[in-house]
Design a protein around this motif. Sequence first.
Motif, PDB file in Angstrom:
ATOM      1  N   MET A   1     -27.649  16.040 -14.133  1.00  0.00           N
ATOM      2  CA  MET A   1     -29.102  15.959 -14.169  1.00  0.00           C
ATOM      3  C   MET A   1     -29.620  14.841 -13.268  1.00  0.00           C
TER       4      MET A   1
ATOM      5  N   LYS B   1     -35.111  16.650 -14.085  1.00  0.00           N
ATOM      6  CA  LYS B   1     -35.936  16.220 -15.208  1.00  0.00           C
ATOM      7  C   LYS B   1     -37.212  15.541 -14.720  1.00  0.00           C
TER       8      LYS B   1
ATOM      9  N   SER C   1     -33.474  23.979 -14.627  1.00  0.00           N
ATOM     10  CA  SER C   1     -32.018  23.888 -14.763  1.00  0.00           C
ATOM     11  C   SER C   1     -31.405  25.267 -14.574  1.00  0.00           C
TER      12      SER C   1
ATOM     13  N   THR D   1     -36.731  18.484 -19.288  1.00  0.00           N
ATOM     14  CA  THR D   1     -36.142  19.232 -18.173  1.00  0.00           C
ATOM     15  C   THR D   1     -37.193  20.109 -17.503  1.00  0.00           C
TER      16      THR D   1
END
Length: 452
Positions: free
Chosen positions: A43, A63, A52, A49
């Motif tokens: 990440m 993020k 993803s 988030t």
Amino acid sequence: MSILLFVLGVLFVALGIAASIALHEVGHLVPAKLFKVRVTQYMIGFGPTLFSRRRGDTEYGLKAIPLGGYVSMVGMFPPARADDGDPTGTAVRPSSTGMFQQLTTDARQAAAEQLRPGDENRVFYKLPIWKRIIIMLGGPVMNLIIGVIMFAILIMGFGSPQATTTVSEVYECVVPASQQASTGQTACTDEDPAAPAFDAGLQPGDRVVSYDGQDVTDWTQLSAWIRDTAGDETAISYVRDGETINTTITPLLTERPVPDIDGRPKLNADGTEVLEAVGFIGVGSQQELAPGPPSEVLPAVGDNIVAVTGVVINLPQRVVEVGQAAFSDAPRDPEGPISVVGVGRIAGEVSAMDEVPIESRVATLVGLVGGVNIALFVFNLIPLLPLDGGHIAGALWEGVRRTVARLFNRPDPGPFDMAKLLPLTYVVVVLLMGMGALLIYADIVKPVNLFG
């Protein structure tokens, strides 16, 4: 146009830092996968988030808060030992530090929930010590590699500023350095003697070609000749608009700073400049970028590492000084720590300098990205969790314990339990967040002034 250039400079450095963070995490990810550790997340940023996608065992994502990144590996903490009174790693042992024990237990439970059948030999803590060190060193080493590349581009591509034999400015008078330091005087008065170069008719843009009958090809050499000929009427020749002008000049004996090997003023123990009486004519040299050889890259990186290490070693004192400056009239130390906000502001100011050639501005931005990566390299090696250096220190300590046990025929003490350091880790995290907030505030209300 200046606003647009400011924004472009900020974006250039912001994207450079973001890419550096992403590659830092790649430095952890690649060796972890090579050593068969199951990596659950890669990440960039923290918080909610935004995006993803899962590929194989790993979720790759972005993020909301772009202030770092992380790689999550299974088995970062070993299960609690049975002789600790917690064979499952889930019990809470009564003690005077129950709150901290609970933090450790919660971390173990969270780590245990990540495990699934088949992970028995894919956990981080079971790796040989040298493999764990390689994984944790991968991030900082990636920053070091980026820093070396940026410095190579800067030195070999753009070049570093070098003094030329062309005059950039001519002073009208001579004010001794000690007088400038004691009174702050910069403007000429009737009592100050005229500068010899001004009397000799030199102007900005003139190129000095001869001094005392010797050809001038290097400004440092010319400066040495001038310093040694105080009080002597000396022949000088310079070229203006293609025409060679021959005249004489008499350097004035005055106090000037003693330069070090890099051309910067030497300093006494109290921070004042070292002065000496030498010949002085009152001119400045025009600077131009001159590409350097590959042999200059690593020494430049080394000097930067030493400088950043000095800041890190004195970080508590430096942060206190930043706080004092932020809430008082005291000036900011230009050599002190700054936040990403400060770096972005400097990048924007450099980009908006219309009077500076575009090549020099781009070179400065490249140097900023390189400097940030060197800072990330050094900072992440601090031997405290949650920094990479803390994990490296833990692995080394485990190696020491196991080596001592073998030497004295004692039972293997097993993996060093990093979970027991989590209370200290939380303290470090709080301190780092506080330091970051202070630096950002200082960079907003009293930014570092590098350009006068």
